[in-house]
Design a protein around this motif. Structure first.
Motif, PDB file in Angstrom:
ATOM      1  N   ALA A 202     -11.380 -52.517 -45.739  1.00  0.00           N
ATOM      2  CA  ALA A 202     -10.958 -51.526 -44.748  1.00  0.00           C
ATOM      3  C   ALA A 202      -9.796 -52.375 -43.850  1.00  0.00           C
ATOM      4  O   ALA A 202      -9.725 -53.485 -43.616  1.00  0.00           O
ATOM      5  CB  ALA A 202     -12.184 -51.174 -43.866  1.00  0.00           C
ATOM      6  N   ASP A 203      -8.933 -51.544 -43.309  1.00  0.00           N
ATOM      7  CA  ASP A 203      -7.787 -51.744 -42.505  1.00  0.00           C
ATOM      8  C   ASP A 203      -8.483 -51.650 -40.893  1.00  0.00           C
ATOM      9  O   ASP A 203      -7.880 -52.163 -39.926  1.00  0.00           O
ATOM     10  CB  ASP A 203      -6.501 -51.142 -42.484  1.00  0.00           C
ATOM     11  CG  ASP A 203      -6.133 -51.141 -43.895  1.00  0.00           C
ATOM     12  OD1 ASP A 203      -5.793 -52.181 -44.269  1.00  0.00           O
ATOM     13  OD2 ASP A 203      -5.864 -50.319 -44.673  1.00  0.00           O
ATOM     14  N   TYR A 204      -9.178 -50.581 -40.789  1.00  0.00           N
ATOM     15  CA  TYR A 204      -9.996 -50.441 -39.673  1.00  0.00           C
ATOM     16  C   TYR A 204     -11.512 -50.137 -39.705  1.00  0.00           C
ATOM     17  O   TYR A 204     -11.783 -49.519 -40.658  1.00  0.00           O
ATOM     18  CB  TYR A 204      -9.497 -49.240 -39.072  1.00  0.00           C
ATOM     19  CG  TYR A 204      -7.898 -49.073 -38.586  1.00  0.00           C
ATOM     20  CD1 TYR A 204      -7.625 -49.416 -37.279  1.00  0.00           C
ATOM     21  CD2 TYR A 204      -6.994 -48.870 -39.354  1.00  0.00           C
ATOM     22  CE1 TYR A 204      -6.465 -49.508 -36.968  1.00  0.00           C
ATOM     23  CE2 TYR A 204      -5.814 -49.020 -38.868  1.00  0.00           C
ATOM     24  CZ  TYR A 204      -5.319 -49.280 -37.525  1.00  0.00           C
ATOM     25  OH  TYR A 204      -3.950 -49.384 -37.345  1.00  0.00           O
ATOM     26  N   VAL A 205     -12.402 -50.988 -39.008  1.00  0.00           N
ATOM     27  CA  VAL A 205     -13.656 -50.881 -39.139  1.00  0.00           C
ATOM     28  C   VAL A 205     -14.562 -50.258 -37.965  1.00  0.00           C
ATOM     29  O   VAL A 205     -13.911 -51.111 -36.756  1.00  0.00           O
ATOM     30  CB  VAL A 205     -14.191 -52.497 -39.426  1.00  0.00           C
ATOM     31  CG1 VAL A 205     -15.710 -52.330 -39.317  1.00  0.00           C
ATOM     32  CG2 VAL A 205     -13.871 -52.936 -40.549  1.00  0.00           C
ATOM     33  N   VAL A 206     -14.762 -49.248 -37.813  1.00  0.00           N
ATOM     34  CA  VAL A 206     -15.537 -48.747 -36.808  1.00  0.00           C
ATOM     35  C   VAL A 206     -17.157 -48.640 -36.780  1.00  0.00           C
ATOM     36  O   VAL A 206     -17.596 -48.158 -38.009  1.00  0.00           O
ATOM     37  CB  VAL A 206     -15.158 -47.078 -36.648  1.00  0.00           C
ATOM     38  CG1 VAL A 206     -15.895 -46.604 -35.306  1.00  0.00           C
ATOM     39  CG2 VAL A 206     -13.649 -47.000 -36.550  1.00  0.00           C
ATOM     40  N   LEU A 207     -17.548 -49.359 -35.848  1.00  0.00           N
ATOM     41  CA  LEU A 207     -19.107 -49.786 -35.903  1.00  0.00           C
ATOM     42  C   LEU A 207     -19.766 -48.617 -35.141  1.00  0.00           C
ATOM     43  O   LEU A 207     -19.437 -48.507 -34.028  1.00  0.00           O
ATOM     44  CB  LEU A 207     -19.439 -50.993 -35.159  1.00  0.00           C
ATOM     45  CG  LEU A 207     -20.984 -51.441 -35.035  1.00  0.00           C
ATOM     46  CD1 LEU A 207     -21.554 -51.379 -36.701  1.00  0.00           C
ATOM     47  CD2 LEU A 207     -20.931 -52.983 -34.563  1.00  0.00           C
ATOM     48  N   LEU A 208     -20.799 -47.972 -35.726  1.00  0.00           N
ATOM     49  CA  LEU A 208     -21.525 -46.799 -35.046  1.00  0.00           C
ATOM     50  C   LEU A 208     -22.877 -46.553 -35.133  1.00  0.00           C
ATOM     51  O   LEU A 208     -23.490 -45.854 -35.114  1.00  0.00           O
ATOM     52  CB  LEU A 208     -20.754 -45.378 -35.568  1.00  0.00           C
ATOM     53  CG  LEU A 208     -19.559 -45.099 -35.073  1.00  0.00           C
ATOM     54  CD1 LEU A 208     -18.729 -44.065 -35.807  1.00  0.00           C
ATOM     55  CD2 LEU A 208     -19.273 -44.736 -33.556  1.00  0.00           C
ATOM     56  N   THR A 209     -23.478 -47.945 -35.576  1.00  0.00           N
ATOM     57  CA  THR A 209     -25.013 -47.829 -35.587  1.00  0.00           C
ATOM     58  C   THR A 209     -25.602 -47.787 -34.291  1.00  0.00           C
ATOM     59  O   THR A 209     -25.234 -48.368 -33.425  1.00  0.00           O
ATOM     60  CB  THR A 209     -25.444 -49.239 -36.302  1.00  0.00           C
ATOM     61  OG1 THR A 209     -24.880 -50.413 -35.772  1.00  0.00           O
ATOM     62  CG2 THR A 209     -24.698 -49.097 -37.843  1.00  0.00           C
ATOM     63  N   PRO A 210     -26.884 -47.348 -34.327  1.00  0.00           N
ATOM     64  CA  PRO A 210     -27.778 -47.472 -33.111  1.00  0.00           C
ATOM     65  C   PRO A 210     -28.254 -48.907 -33.009  1.00  0.00           C
ATOM     66  O   PRO A 210     -28.311 -49.995 -34.168  1.00  0.00           O
ATOM     67  CB  PRO A 210     -28.896 -46.684 -33.393  1.00  0.00           C
ATOM     68  CG  PRO A 210     -28.972 -46.424 -35.107  1.00  0.00           C
ATOM     69  CD  PRO A 210     -27.659 -46.697 -35.428  1.00  0.00           C
ATOM     70  N   LEU A 211     -28.906 -49.392 -32.162  1.00  0.00           N
ATOM     71  CA  LEU A 211     -29.244 -50.715 -31.764  1.00  0.00           C
ATOM     72  C   LEU A 211     -30.710 -50.990 -31.988  1.00  0.00           C
ATOM     73  O   LEU A 211     -31.405 -50.234 -31.561  1.00  0.00           O
ATOM     74  CB  LEU A 211     -29.060 -51.266 -30.352  1.00  0.00           C
ATOM     75  CG  LEU A 211     -29.650 -52.510 -29.891  1.00  0.00           C
ATOM     76  CD1 LEU A 211     -29.048 -53.773 -30.889  1.00  0.00           C
ATOM     77  CD2 LEU A 211     -29.407 -53.123 -28.673  1.00  0.00           C
ATOM     78  N   THR A 212     -30.861 -51.461 -33.262  1.00  0.00           N
ATOM     79  CA  THR A 212     -32.516 -51.896 -33.629  1.00  0.00           C
ATOM     80  C   THR A 212     -32.413 -53.292 -33.856  1.00  0.00           C
ATOM     81  O   THR A 212     -31.521 -54.174 -33.798  1.00  0.00           O
ATOM     82  CB  THR A 212     -32.721 -50.998 -34.810  1.00  0.00           C
ATOM     83  OG1 THR A 212     -32.010 -51.629 -36.051  1.00  0.00           O
ATOM     84  CG2 THR A 212     -32.574 -49.699 -34.478  1.00  0.00           C
ATOM     85  N   ALA A 213     -33.779 -53.433 -34.050  1.00  0.00           N
ATOM     86  CA  ALA A 213     -34.066 -55.089 -34.567  1.00  0.00           C
ATOM     87  C   ALA A 213     -33.195 -55.301 -35.689  1.00  0.00           C
ATOM     88  O   ALA A 213     -32.733 -56.658 -35.976  1.00  0.00           O
ATOM     89  CB  ALA A 213     -35.523 -55.409 -34.814  1.00  0.00           C
ATOM     90  N   GLU A 214     -33.059 -54.583 -36.562  1.00  0.00           N
ATOM     91  CA  GLU A 214     -32.159 -54.850 -38.002  1.00  0.00           C
ATOM     92  C   GLU A 214     -30.866 -54.847 -37.545  1.00  0.00           C
ATOM     93  O   GLU A 214     -29.754 -55.578 -38.516  1.00  0.00           O
ATOM     94  CB  GLU A 214     -32.591 -53.629 -38.993  1.00  0.00           C
ATOM     95  CG  GLU A 214     -33.827 -53.548 -39.492  1.00  0.00           C
ATOM     96  CD  GLU A 214     -34.875 -53.248 -38.336  1.00  0.00           C
ATOM     97  OE1 GLU A 214     -34.490 -52.084 -37.763  1.00  0.00           O
ATOM     98  OE2 GLU A 214     -35.915 -53.469 -38.666  1.00  0.00           O
TER      99      GLU A 214
END
Length: 319
Positions: A202-214
């Motif tokens: 990727a040239d651009y990485v967008v992080l969209l995960t919810p915050l969990t223990a994992e």
């Protein structure tokens, strides 16, 4: 017979309060600042329902004081500020506000992508500081967006909305998710890949995960080491999904090119935070869903969940 009691932890519109007053007596914290913890602990003792923001912790200490609480309505798509299992053990409904903020948050994610890749805020500061003295071939030269490869980590509603925007920029779209999203693939050409492959390509990485223990510190030193030196990292999920020390190292050693951040592990972020001192960081104060229309819809949905529960009905968006 007395009405149920609702406590609202931030000043909202008269329309939202009027909606709640159809079924309850309403008290709200009148300031546009977080309600003090002591005040919240006091009010929760009498509340049948509470309308919360991400700034309030609904934990064991608070719930132990809640004698009548029936519903916690969180005005956010996330709910990492709420101990959901503890609420459920007590029979307390927990709701959030999904869907209504999807498009606004996707807009902001793409705005960060563009601003970071094209050095928009850095160039603005450069101009305002009087440093622009002549045209130059590589003056504030950034990274191309059109036709670049986008990697989306977390292909939920917002991820799919970001992918739709990226398709308009003719971007090659990779995504990493627990489940395959065939409809999104059909609409945008997105392709499901492993996390390592996504980070490498990727040239651009967008992080969209919810915050969990994992997902806590999902992006750390190893993950940043896999990215291209020309890559841009964008976080519009939660601050703690990123190891900020590792991100700072990646940015200052040239492992990655730049970062756009709407969230931080500590919010409000301290002004002496090391990431804020870097020219290749675009930092925003957690405004992903901050359009007037979206915030009104979020507040109305949170209120509608409370009205439903206090009227003996099922909540609209229960967790």
């Amino acid at each position: 017979m007395s009405k149920p009691q609702v406590f609202v932890t931030r000043k909202l519109t008269n329309e939202v309060i009027a909606m709640l007053e159809t079924v309850a007596d309403v008290k709200q914290w009148e300031e546009d600042t977080p309600v003090p913890r002591e005040k919240l602990l006091e009010e929760i003792e009498h509340a049948d329902a509470v309308l919360t923001m991400l700034t309030e912790r609904v934990d064991e200490e608070l719930l132990a004081r809640a004698k009548k609480l029936r519903v916690v309505a969180n005005m956010a798509v996330g709910y990492d500020n709420i101990d959901v299992p503890a609420c459920k053990r007590r029979g307390i409904a927990v709701t959030n506000t999904p869907d209504v903020l999807t498009e606004a948050t996707a807009d902001l994610a793409f705005a960060l992508l563009l601003a970071t890749g094209r050095r928009v805020t850095e160039a603005n500061r450069f101009l305002l500081a009087g440093e622009w003295t002549s045209w130059s071939p590589y003056l504030m030269a950034g990274q191309s967006v059109y036709g670049a490869t986008l990697g989306i980590i977390g292909m939920g509603r917002i991820g799919e909305a970001v992918a739709r925007r990226a398709a308009g920029f003719n971007m090659r779209i990779l995504y990493h998710n627990r489940n395959r999203k065939e409809e999104a693939e059909a609409k945008t050409g997105a392709r499901l890949v492993g996390l390592e492959e996504l980070l490498q390509e990727a040239d651009y990485v967008v992080l969209l995960t919810p915050l969990t223990a994992e997902t806590k510190h999902l992006m750390g030193a190893y993950e940043f080491s896999l990215m291209k030196k020309s890559a841009v990292f964008v976080n519009v999920s939660r601050g703690e999904t990123v190891d900020e020390a590792a991100l700072h190292h990646a940015l200052t050693t040239g492992q990655i090119w730049a970062a756009g951040l709407d969230v931080f592990a500590q919010e409000p972020v301290p002004l002496d935070h090391p990431l804020l001192a870097l020219k290749n960081v675009v930092a925003l104060p957690h405004i992903g869903s901050a359009t007037i229309q979206t915030r009104n819809e979020m507040a109305s949905l949170a209120a509608a969940n409370i009205v439903a529960v206090l009227s003996g009905k099922e909540p609209l968006t229960a967790l």
